[in-house]
Each structure stands twice: as C-alpha cells, then as structure tokens.
Design a protein around this motif. Structure first.
Motif, PDB file in Angstrom:
ATOM      1  N   TRP A 104      56.207  55.309  27.868  1.00  0.00           N
ATOM      2  CA  TRP A 104      56.652  56.084  26.633  1.00  0.00           C
ATOM      3  C   TRP A 104      56.113  57.783  26.323  1.00  0.00           C
ATOM      4  N   ALA A 105      54.874  57.817  27.061  1.00  0.00           N
ATOM      5  CA  ALA A 105      54.213  59.067  26.780  1.00  0.00           C
ATOM      6  C   ALA A 105      55.057  60.216  27.179  1.00  0.00           C
ATOM      7  N   SER A 106      55.910  60.244  28.342  1.00  0.00           N
ATOM      8  CA  SER A 106      56.777  61.285  28.764  1.00  0.00           C
ATOM      9  C   SER A 106      57.915  61.330  28.254  1.00  0.00           C
ATOM     10  N   ALA A 107      58.434  60.138  27.690  1.00  0.00           N
ATOM     11  CA  ALA A 107      60.036  60.018  27.273  1.00  0.00           C
ATOM     12  C   ALA A 107      60.499  61.151  26.388  1.00  0.00           C
ATOM     13  N   GLY A 108      59.760  61.452  25.555  1.00  0.00           N
ATOM     14  CA  GLY A 108      60.307  62.753  24.474  1.00  0.00           C
ATOM     15  C   GLY A 108      60.754  64.032  25.135  1.00  0.00           C
ATOM     16  N   LYS A 109      60.058  64.041  26.373  1.00  0.00           N
ATOM     17  CA  LYS A 109      60.383  65.403  27.142  1.00  0.00           C
ATOM     18  C   LYS A 109      61.794  65.402  27.597  1.00  0.00           C
ATOM     19  N   VAL A 110      62.505  64.300  27.798  1.00  0.00           N
ATOM     20  CA  VAL A 110      63.970  64.193  28.080  1.00  0.00           C
ATOM     21  C   VAL A 110      64.773  64.949  27.262  1.00  0.00           C
ATOM     22  N   LEU A 111      64.527  64.865  25.889  1.00  0.00           N
ATOM     23  CA  LEU A 111      65.281  65.285  24.773  1.00  0.00           C
ATOM     24  C   LEU A 111      64.954  66.618  24.196  1.00  0.00           C
ATOM     25  N   GLU A 112      64.169  67.387  25.144  1.00  0.00           N
ATOM     26  CA  GLU A 112      63.669  68.777  24.648  1.00  0.00           C
ATOM     27  C   GLU A 112      64.731  69.751  25.514  1.00  0.00           C
ATOM     28  N   GLY A 113      64.990  70.900  24.979  1.00  0.00           N
ATOM     29  CA  GLY A 113      65.875  71.871  25.485  1.00  0.00           C
ATOM     30  C   GLY A 113      67.161  71.802  25.013  1.00  0.00           C
ATOM     31  N   LEU A 158      67.999  63.812  31.653  1.00  0.00           N
ATOM     32  CA  LEU A 158      68.384  62.222  31.583  1.00  0.00           C
ATOM     33  C   LEU A 158      68.890  61.680  32.886  1.00  0.00           C
ATOM     34  N   LYS A 159      69.606  62.676  33.553  1.00  0.00           N
ATOM     35  CA  LYS A 159      70.106  62.029  35.066  1.00  0.00           C
ATOM     36  C   LYS A 159      68.962  61.687  36.047  1.00  0.00           C
ATOM     37  N   ASN A 160      67.844  62.574  35.780  1.00  0.00           N
ATOM     38  CA  ASN A 160      66.744  62.074  36.798  1.00  0.00           C
ATOM     39  C   ASN A 160      65.995  60.841  36.226  1.00  0.00           C
ATOM     40  N   TRP A 161      66.264  60.578  34.793  1.00  0.00           N
ATOM     41  CA  TRP A 161      65.400  59.523  34.366  1.00  0.00           C
ATOM     42  C   TRP A 161      65.948  58.239  34.549  1.00  0.00           C
ATOM     43  N   VAL A 162      67.162  57.983  34.534  1.00  0.00           N
ATOM     44  CA  VAL A 162      68.134  56.737  34.335  1.00  0.00           C
ATOM     45  C   VAL A 162      67.872  55.900  35.766  1.00  0.00           C
ATOM     46  N   ASP A 163      68.077  54.554  35.674  1.00  0.00           N
ATOM     47  CA  ASP A 163      67.803  53.950  36.997  1.00  0.00           C
ATOM     48  C   ASP A 163      68.879  54.198  37.887  1.00  0.00           C
ATOM     49  N   LYS A 164      68.547  54.211  39.427  1.00  0.00           N
ATOM     50  CA  LYS A 164      69.581  54.463  40.243  1.00  0.00           C
ATOM     51  C   LYS A 164      70.486  53.532  40.491  1.00  0.00           C
ATOM     52  N   ASN A 171      72.740  58.544  23.690  1.00  0.00           N
ATOM     53  CA  ASN A 171      72.414  57.813  22.667  1.00  0.00           C
ATOM     54  C   ASN A 171      71.385  56.972  22.387  1.00  0.00           C
ATOM     55  N   VAL A 172      71.438  56.106  23.294  1.00  0.00           N
ATOM     56  CA  VAL A 172      70.365  54.946  23.614  1.00  0.00           C
ATOM     57  C   VAL A 172      68.990  55.704  23.670  1.00  0.00           C
ATOM     58  N   MET A 173      69.094  56.770  24.682  1.00  0.00           N
ATOM     59  CA  MET A 173      67.653  57.230  25.084  1.00  0.00           C
ATOM     60  C   MET A 173      67.113  57.939  23.658  1.00  0.00           C
ATOM     61  N   THR A 174      68.083  58.615  22.823  1.00  0.00           N
ATOM     62  CA  THR A 174      67.670  58.970  21.409  1.00  0.00           C
ATOM     63  C   THR A 174      67.158  57.926  20.583  1.00  0.00           C
ATOM     64  N   VAL A 175      67.457  56.714  20.561  1.00  0.00           N
ATOM     65  CA  VAL A 175      67.045  55.538  19.858  1.00  0.00           C
ATOM     66  C   VAL A 175      65.578  55.425  20.311  1.00  0.00           C
ATOM     67  N   ALA A 176      65.693  55.101  21.726  1.00  0.00           N
ATOM     68  CA  ALA A 176      64.349  54.897  22.219  1.00  0.00           C
ATOM     69  C   ALA A 176      63.022  55.692  21.884  1.00  0.00           C
ATOM     70  N   VAL A 177      63.602  56.846  22.145  1.00  0.00           N
ATOM     71  CA  VAL A 177      62.562  57.916  21.943  1.00  0.00           C
ATOM     72  C   VAL A 177      61.932  58.093  20.480  1.00  0.00           C
ATOM     73  N   SER A 178      63.015  57.896  19.383  1.00  0.00           N
ATOM     74  CA  SER A 178      62.728  57.545  17.996  1.00  0.00           C
ATOM     75  C   SER A 178      61.823  56.369  17.804  1.00  0.00           C
ATOM     76  N   CYS A 179      62.043  55.360  18.508  1.00  0.00           N
ATOM     77  CA  CYS A 179      61.001  54.149  18.281  1.00  0.00           C
ATOM     78  C   CYS A 179      59.764  54.365  18.707  1.00  0.00           C
ATOM     79  N   VAL A 180      59.441  55.248  19.695  1.00  0.00           N
ATOM     80  CA  VAL A 180      58.183  55.157  20.162  1.00  0.00           C
ATOM     81  C   VAL A 180      57.508  56.507  19.562  1.00  0.00           C
ATOM     82  N   HIS A 181      58.116  56.951  18.625  1.00  0.00           N
ATOM     83  CA  HIS A 181      57.031  58.389  17.800  1.00  0.00           C
ATOM     84  C   HIS A 181      55.874  57.806  17.427  1.00  0.00           C
TER      85      HIS A 181
END
Length: 622
Positions: free
Chosen positions: A535-544, A553-559, A573-583
C-alpha cells in the motif's frame, strides 16, 4: 427475562415533565437537531463530556471507561490523574472523550450525539440509565427515538441499547475563533452560568453565545474551550501518627514477641530431642510418601474443579447461543478429524471433518472463544462464513467452533500460490464486491458495530461458485472508536493509526480491505520479502496527468490480465477506490457503503469495453 417496568413511575414522570417544563423554554428532550454539513460543521469530531465519579458503581476509571467504551488512559490524561489505576472519590470531576457526529434517526430528523452501546441489566430502564449511569447527558425520550424497535417498559435483559450522549461539534466560525471543543456539561442545582464559566476559565457570555440564556437544572449545555482546563483532583490525607512513633512501637513489640518465642522453642527442642532422633527418618519417609499422594489427589481435584468451573463459566457466557447452534460432542469431532491429525489440517488450527455426511471446518481454540461466539451469533450474511455449532472439551481445556466448509480455499492461495490457474479480472472484482458487502453488513447493520480487525486475503474464502466469504472473527471487536494497548493483526494489512495508537474503528477494516483490493489488482503480496508494504507505493500510480496514470497502472496490474478484455476505465476506478481506502488519515477513507457503490458501478463497465482495452500484450508490456 425482562427488566422490571414501573408504569406508575413513568406516568408520574411524564406528567411532571410536561407540567413544569414548557417546550418553549427548553431544548427538545429528544436531542439537539443538526444538519450533516461538512462545510459549516466538520463531522465527526472528538470532544469531551464532564462526568463525576459516583458510588457505588463508578468509583474507578475502569468502570467509567467501560461505560463510555474508551480506555482508562483516555480519561486519566485529560482529567489530570497521575495513574489510570488510581482510586476515585465521590463527585471527583473527569473529562471523558467521546466521538460526536450528526446522526439521522428518521427521514425528517437528525440528532447530534455520540453513539454509546449499553447492555440492559435487571431493573434497568431508559430513564434510570440516562439519569444515573450517564448522569443526564442524555434523556430517556432521546433513547426511545434512537431505538424505535425497543419498548421502554418491556426491556429484555442482555439487549444492547444505543444511548445517544448529547454533544456538538464546533462549526467553522467557532473553529476560526479558536474553539476546539464544545464540552458537554450537565447543569447542577448549585450551578449558574457564571460558576460554570469560572470552572472552565472562560467568559459567561461565551456559554450564552452557544446555548442561549435560558438553561435549567439538568440541561446539557455545551461549553466552548480552546483547551481543557486542568482539573483539581483530591489528595489522600496522611495518617496523624509520625514514622518515628511507629518505628519505636514496632521495635518494642518485636523484641517482646521474639524473646518469648525463643524461650519456648528451646524448651520444646530439649524435651523432644531423644524421641526425634529415634524416629525422625522413618517419619520423614512415610510423611513424604503420603504428601506426594495427597498433593497428587489435590491437584487432580482442583484441576477437575477448575476445568468444570471454566466449562460452567463458558456455557453461561454462551447460553444465548445454545438454541441457535448445534452443540457437538468432542467424540464426534475426534472421529471426524481422525484425532485432529495433520492429514485433516487445513490451515493454522482449522481442521476438515465429516459429521453425518456433512463436511465442516473445525477451529480448535483455547478458552477464549466466548467473544467470537457472541459476535457470530449477532451476524447472518451470505458473505460471512456461517457458524454451525461449537464444542466444549473441559478435560483438555479446549473449545471448538464448527463452521461450514468453504470448498475453494482462501483468496491468498488463489492469488499467490496457484500458478496453474489465475483468477480473471471479472472474478476478482466480483470477489471484491462480495467482501465489501460483508464488511458493509457488520459495519452498518450490527449494533454495536462490529470491527473485524483482521481482513486479509487468507481470511477470505471462496465457495464452489468463486463467491467470497469473510472468515475468522477471532480478533473481532464489538464496538468501535476505542483504544487498545494490545496490537494484533497481520503485517502489511494493519492501519497506521491502529499500529501507532491502538485506535479501533471501522476505518481500520476499510484500510485492510484497500490492501486486499491492491492484491487483487496487482497479484502481489501485501508485504514483500524485503518488508515493503504494497500500500505504501500505491498512491504514486494516481499521480500525474491521465497519460501518466494509465502508463503506471499498466505497469502495476497483474500480468494475468494481459489476455483479457477489461477496460482501463474499470481498472482505474477500482485502483482509485483502493488508494482512497489506504489513506493514512482514517477520516479521509470512504465508508463501506460508498465503496460498494463505487465497485458495483465499475462492474457495469464490463458491458461497455472501451478502446483502451488491455487486451494487447504489447500495450500491457512493463
């Protein structure tokens, strides 16, 4: 059993209330209405009530802390008490912390109060508990409004009742003027606004500005303070005798007793010396053998009595469950699990066993199953693993919880151990929605609310249809917004505020659920071999900008998703929910109602695959 009603008392009470107190002069006895507007009045907030220690039940911090569902330390620090274990004296002043918010009680009314749960005992009534235990910090009318399904004159002993403790949060103007707390204070017969203001070190007009100038005895008023005043606590009066006097008396008495005992012993030893020498060895041997036998028998008796007592105690604690669950015999469980052999072990201390052609998951525990049983008997939802029964083994001091068997194992094994078959994105999203629905149920539809405290992928089980069920309520707590000094949980899933301060709330479950969502999206472990939390690095996915977010996000998701047609919009959308949950700030995390809505909205997007579909491995390349 029912709490004893007193109909005459209620009639007289209502008559007095309406005869001597007009509606125009007093605030509504049902509570202080509010509007849940985060802009004008930030909600919720932590505030305090002014409470007085009283005999016989509330003369120690432990009993008061239990009443308000907080820790002793949370009372002792603001109350200027040196030790949480210090005894109290009658009328000793205390500041007790509460969490205040605007709560909707029906379609047309919201009340500002702190939600406290109280278990009804014999002879309890709404009025009795409101006026004595909670010292008029609420009213029996308000309790009735908040608990519309309960009949005030016919209460069941053991039922949990919400007692709304009156409170208010400072509005934005008050906060700008330096008011950090509105302390709930009940006006006493000897009080006037001037004396109350003096006690809190503020101006009388400050109290009038918040409450008006028409307060009466036993009204709850709200005292605006920048910081809590330092309470003057009583001191213990020392004994009138001096240490020198005590020492002198002790020496004289000790010498007299010592000389007398010495003389007696000399005579006794001389008189029996010959006899002792002749038979001492034989008697020692015989006495030793007898003592060994006696000690062994005593231990067996005490052990059996202790185990019987433990069994009786546990059976009394779970007596409400006896007609709801099947009580298994230990012989049945022994036979079902081949003597609890390793071949039947599923995970940890959970075994697979077949009884009467039904397969069960049997959890072996020590004598600490009572709380888990109490919580499980209150919940019933399709996304929670169902408890079928229990067993008490007094000889081995064990308790067994018997659950339904969920066929497809844990989500953890599917994500991190099953290399041959990977879960599709649609299945993963369905699992996420199932878990969210289960958490929404225990957070919103149980009273008091249940906090699971150990949400993780290994505690999420999948049935034959790959639908998810939450398991293992061993760490669950009934009631929230409390502090614990005993931190338990799994590294990588623990919310920062719980790890740092021991804060127990539903938002810690939201955080853990966010980590599970990140596992579902990335296929990665919650914490890697180097100890780095997912969770510590998840928020960086939504930066920029949008392009940067899509690339990261393409580099983050499961192969495993490379060969699927799943929309970038859904994943984002799901990634946004996840990042908001681990605030890190729990107040900025969504609640489970909002999470369920957001995830279900994402599921609809499967019918509208966008041009950004991640179906091309070249596009998805890392």
């Amino acid at each position: 059993m029912r709490a004893k009603p007193n109909h005459v008392f209620y009639v007289l009470l209502i008559f007095l209330c309406y005869s001597h107190r007009s509606e125009a002069q007093l605030p509504s006895t049902q509570g202080y209405t509010c509007t849940a507007n985060q802009t004008t009045t930030p909600q919720p907030c932590q505030t305090y009530v002014f409470y007085r220690a009283m005999a016989p039940d509330f003369l120690d911090l432990a009993s008061i802390a239990d009443l308000f569902s907080v820790s002793r330390l949370m009372i002792s620090k603001p109350s200027n008490i040196s030790s949480p274990s210090a005894p109290l004296v009658p009328n000793q002043p205390l500041f007790v912390p509460i969490t205040c918010s605007c709560n909707s009680v029906n379609s047309s009314m919201s009340i500002s109060y702190a939600n406290l749960s109280y278990t009804i005992k014999p002879a309890d009534t709404f009025y009795e508990v409101s006026t004595t235990h909670f010292q008029n910090l609420t009213t029996y009318q308000s309790v009735g409004v908040v608990n519309p399904t309960l009949v005030a004159t016919n209460l069941t002993i053991g039922v949990n009742v919400v007692f709304p403790i009156f409170c208010k949060c400072p509005n934005s103007t008050q906060l700008q003027n330096g008011v950090n707390h509105l302390v709930s204070y009940v006006v006493q017969p000897s009080d006037n606004l001037s004396t109350v203001a003096s006690r809190f070190g503020i101006q009388t007009q400050s109290i009038i500005d918040v409450n008006g100038n028409n307060t009466r005895t036993w009204d709850t008023i709200f005292v605006p303070v920048t910081q809590l005043p330092e309470l003057t606590q009583p001191t213990v009066v020392p004994s009138s005798s001096t240490p020198e006097d005590d020492d002198r008396k002790g020496v004289v008495t000790g010498l007299a007793i010592g000389l007398g005992i010495t003389g007696f012993l000399l005579i006794l030893v001389f008189g029996f010396w010959v006899y002792r020498e002749g038979s001492l060895k034989k008697r020692i041997i015989m006495a030793g053998d007898e003592e060994k036998q006696r000690s062994k028998m005593n231990k067996e008796v005490k052990g059996n009595k202790g185990l019987m007592g433990m069994e009786v105690s546990l059976m009394a604690d779970v007596s409400d469950c006896l007609d709801k669950y099947r009580v298994f015999g230990i012989d049945e469980l022994q036979e079902a699990t081949d003597g609890f052999s390793d071949s039947c072990l599923i995970q940890g201390s959970v075994y697979k066993g077949r009884i009467d052609k039904e397969v069960y998951a049997i959890k072996k525990m020590n004598w600490n199953a009572c709380e888990e049983l109490k919580i499980l008997q209150k919940v019933n939802h399709g996304n929670l693993v169902k408890l079928e029964g229990f067993c008490i083994d007094s000889l081995q001091a064990n308790c067994y919880l018997v659950y339904e068997y969920v066929d497809n194992g844990s989500l953890y094994s599917w994500l991190h151990e099953n290399e041959n078959e990977k879960l599709s994105w649609k299945t993963r999203l369905r699992i996420a929605i199932d878990v969210a629905n289960g958490l929404q149920y225990i957070h919103e539809h149980t009273r008091p609310r249940v906090v699971h405290k150990d949400i993780k992928s290994s505690n999420i089980l999948l049935d034959t249809n790959m639908r998810a069920r939450i398991a293992n309520f061993g760490l669950a707590k009934s009631g929230c917004n409390a502090i614990t000094m005993h931190i338990v949980g799994t590294q990588g899933y623990i919310a920062p505020e719980y790890l740092a301060d021991g804060v127990v709330s539903t938002k810690m479950d939201v955080f853990s659920f966010g980590v599970v969502l990140l596992e579902l999206i990335s296929g990665e472990l919650a914490i890697d071999e180097d100890g780095n939390a997912l969770w510590a690095s998840a928020g960086k996915v939504l930066e920029g900008n949008d392009e940067d977010k899509a690339r990261k996000l393409k580099n983050w998701v499961d192969k495993a998703f490379f060969g699927e047609s799943c929309s970038m919009e859904t994943l984002m959308n799901v990634m946004t929910v996840a990042v908001s949950c681990v605030h890190r700030d729990p107040s900025k995390r969504p609640n489970m109602v909002d999470i369920v809505y957001a995830l279900c909205k994402s599921e609809d997007l499967f019918h509208d695959i966008s041009d950004d579909a991640l179906s091309d491995p070249a596009v998805m390349g890392r």
